[in-house]
Design an enzyme around this catalytic site. Sequence first.
Site, PDB file in Angstrom:
ATOM      1  N   SER A 181      -6.849 -31.290  17.812  1.00 26.40           N
ATOM      2  CA  SER A 181      -6.554 -32.372  18.768  1.00 26.40           C
ATOM      3  C   SER A 181      -5.077 -32.399  19.155  1.00 26.40           C
ATOM      4  CB  SER A 181      -7.003 -33.730  18.253  1.00 26.40           C
ATOM      5  OG  SER A 181      -7.034 -33.796  16.869  1.00 26.40           O
TER       6      SER A 181
ATOM      7  N   GLU B  21       0.158 -35.350   2.241  1.00 33.96           N
ATOM      8  CA  GLU B  21      -0.973 -35.807   3.054  1.00 33.96           C
ATOM      9  C   GLU B  21      -0.984 -37.330   3.103  1.00 33.96           C
ATOM     10  OE1 GLU B  21      -2.278 -33.763   5.343  1.00 33.96           O
ATOM     11  OE2 GLU B  21      -2.967 -32.432   3.743  1.00 33.96           O
ATOM     12  N   HIS B  22      -1.220 -37.854   4.280  1.00 34.53           N
ATOM     13  CA  HIS B  22      -1.228 -39.303   4.515  1.00 34.53           C
ATOM     14  C   HIS B  22       0.128 -39.936   4.179  1.00 34.53           C
ATOM     15  CE1 HIS B  22      -5.455 -39.849   5.658  1.00 34.53           C
ATOM     16  NE2 HIS B  22      -5.671 -38.807   4.868  1.00 34.53           N
ATOM     17  N   THR B  23       1.163 -39.150   4.266  1.00 33.68           N
ATOM     18  CA  THR B  23       2.514 -39.680   4.054  1.00 33.68           C
ATOM     19  C   THR B  23       3.247 -39.860   5.372  1.00 33.68           C
ATOM     20  OG1 THR B  23       3.159 -37.385   3.683  1.00 33.68           O
ATOM     21  CG2 THR B  23       2.860 -38.746   1.733  1.00 33.68           C
ATOM     22  N   ASP B  24       2.771 -39.194   6.438  1.00 35.29           N
ATOM     23  CA  ASP B  24       3.557 -39.225   7.689  1.00 35.29           C
ATOM     24  C   ASP B  24       3.662 -40.629   8.277  1.00 35.29           C
ATOM     25  OD1 ASP B  24       0.875 -39.154   8.573  1.00 35.29           O
ATOM     26  OD2 ASP B  24       1.218 -37.622  10.112  1.00 35.29           O
TER      27      ASP B  24
ATOM     28  N   TYR C 223      -9.696 -43.758   8.487  1.00 34.07           N
ATOM     29  CA  TYR C 223      -8.300 -43.353   8.623  1.00 34.07           C
ATOM     30  C   TYR C 223      -7.421 -44.563   8.976  1.00 34.07           C
ATOM     31  CZ  TYR C 223      -4.131 -40.781  10.116  1.00 34.07           C
ATOM     32  OH  TYR C 223      -2.842 -40.321  10.245  1.00 34.07           O
TER      33      TYR C 223
ATOM     34  N   GLY D 145      -9.631 -30.081  10.115  1.00 29.64           N
ATOM     35  CA  GLY D 145      -8.400 -30.568   9.490  1.00 29.64           C
ATOM     36  C   GLY D 145      -7.210 -29.701   9.846  1.00 29.64           C
TER      37      GLY D 145
ATOM     38  N   ASP E 182       1.037 -33.733  12.895  1.00 30.69           N
ATOM     39  CA  ASP E 182       0.278 -32.688  13.587  1.00 30.69           C
ATOM     40  C   ASP E 182       0.965 -32.276  14.883  1.00 30.69           C
ATOM     41  OD1 ASP E 182      -1.369 -33.373  11.555  1.00 30.69           O
ATOM     42  OD2 ASP E 182      -2.955 -34.223  12.804  1.00 30.69           O
TER      43      ASP E 182
HETATM   44  C1  GLA Z   1      -4.373 -36.395  10.312  1.00 32.60           C
HETATM   45  C2  GLA Z   1      -3.338 -37.163  11.128  1.00 32.60           C
HETATM   46  C3  GLA Z   1      -1.940 -36.896  10.594  1.00 32.60           C
HETATM   47  C4  GLA Z   1      -1.864 -37.125   9.087  1.00 32.60           C
HETATM   48  C5  GLA Z   1      -2.998 -36.422   8.372  1.00 32.60           C
HETATM   49  C6  GLA Z   1      -3.053 -36.761   6.914  1.00 32.60           C
HETATM   50  O1  GLA Z   1      -4.227 -35.017  10.475  1.00 32.60           O
HETATM   51  O2  GLA Z   1      -3.402 -36.788  12.477  1.00 32.60           O
HETATM   52  O3  GLA Z   1      -1.013 -37.700  11.277  1.00 32.60           O
HETATM   53  O4  GLA Z   1      -1.821 -38.480   8.791  1.00 32.60           O
HETATM   54  O5  GLA Z   1      -4.257 -36.726   8.940  1.00 32.60           O
HETATM   55  O6  GLA Z   1      -1.922 -36.287   6.274  1.00 32.60           O
END
Ligand code: GLA
Length: 382
Positions: A129, A35-38, A223, A125, A173
């Site tokens: 979108s 998570e939050h690594t992309d 974010y 989550g 996503d």
């Molecule tokens: C959202 C963002 C993704 C990713 C996640 C956290 O879903 O759209 O790109 O950064 O948060 O992992």
Amino acid sequence: MSKELIKEVKINFLKTFKTEPLLVFSPGRINIIGEHTDYNGGFVFPAAVDKGIAAALQKSDSGHCTAIALDLDSRIEFELAKIKPSKEGSWENYVFGVVAEIQNRNKIIGDFNIIFKGNIPGGAGMSSSAALENSVVFGLNELFDLGLTKTEMILISQKAEHNYVGVKCGIMDQYASMFGKKNNALLLDCRTIKAKPYKINFKDHQLLLINTNVKHSLSDSAYNDRRSACESIAKLLKVETLREVSEEDLEQIIDKVTPENYQKALYVIQEIERTQKAAKAIQNNDLDKLGALIYASHNGLQHQYKVSCDELDFLVDQAKKNKNVLGARMMGGGFGGCTINLIAKSEAKSFSESVAKAYKNKFNKECSVYFVTLSDGTHLVK
Ligand code: GLA
């Protein structure tokens, strides 16, 4: 369930526009870990699910475009030559953003009508979108024969989110929604945008989602703030992204960053490592190990990266108290939405019932439980 959704969208389209539409289904996603690594060039481990957005589209000869969000009972007419961002938080921006980004690439589209509806709640989550963006770009690509590759399409979806929705999201996503593979999760390297599929069969265990029903809004600057904190640390270290960095590298600049940002960068480095370890654990069918990594991920998201909330933490604490749950963590951007739980199949029902009761007692509101199946990515429906 999605079959009914597609049917509903189709019937509505026929009624409204009196022509046969093209039908697209675009799924939401789960994320096992990463998570939050992309946006840090790291690894993520998502999968497309059986819930998402159904869209019906067709060319229009009315001299303008019409878009209808069926769940919101909201309709908008617009002209292709005059596309600009609508007010913050409005659903049109997902459609306008995709149209604008297609046009930015000098691809020519004509007027069109679109009706869509989803069966994943927004803010859960689960990337409703990205599912919407992908359904629009995929549909327009078909309708106007644009010749876009899937990779080009997800980059258009991502740019739409950056420039029209205002969230500087990574690529996870859009990738998972577009490239999802039935019964598989995808270990995606966000540096190369290439993924390796992993067959998911947890035998007597399964994944279970519990929605806090706390709606997050990612455009909440939180974010984007996280992203720019990571980027500024990468810059200090003279690298492109935190993917290039080890814990030892980070230690070299400990005096140059705030303790809060230090922890955030440390979390990212550790989460990228955890994600790779999780893939190994899945390969070795070591669910205890996988579960421990998932709990560790939540711990980092809660205490280091600070994107959790009381409701999510409560659900994870409930999971920890139950030995049948091997791992649980918040999923997605955070500040609300779902937890993902790795749980013994035989206990899933009783656990979700007891958690629902405890959650109601604690917060005086309901949580919702989802069982999902790992599914194929964005596709035409015949
Ligand atoms: C959202 C963002 C993704 C990713 C996640 C956290 O879903 O759209 O790109 O950064 O948060 O992992």
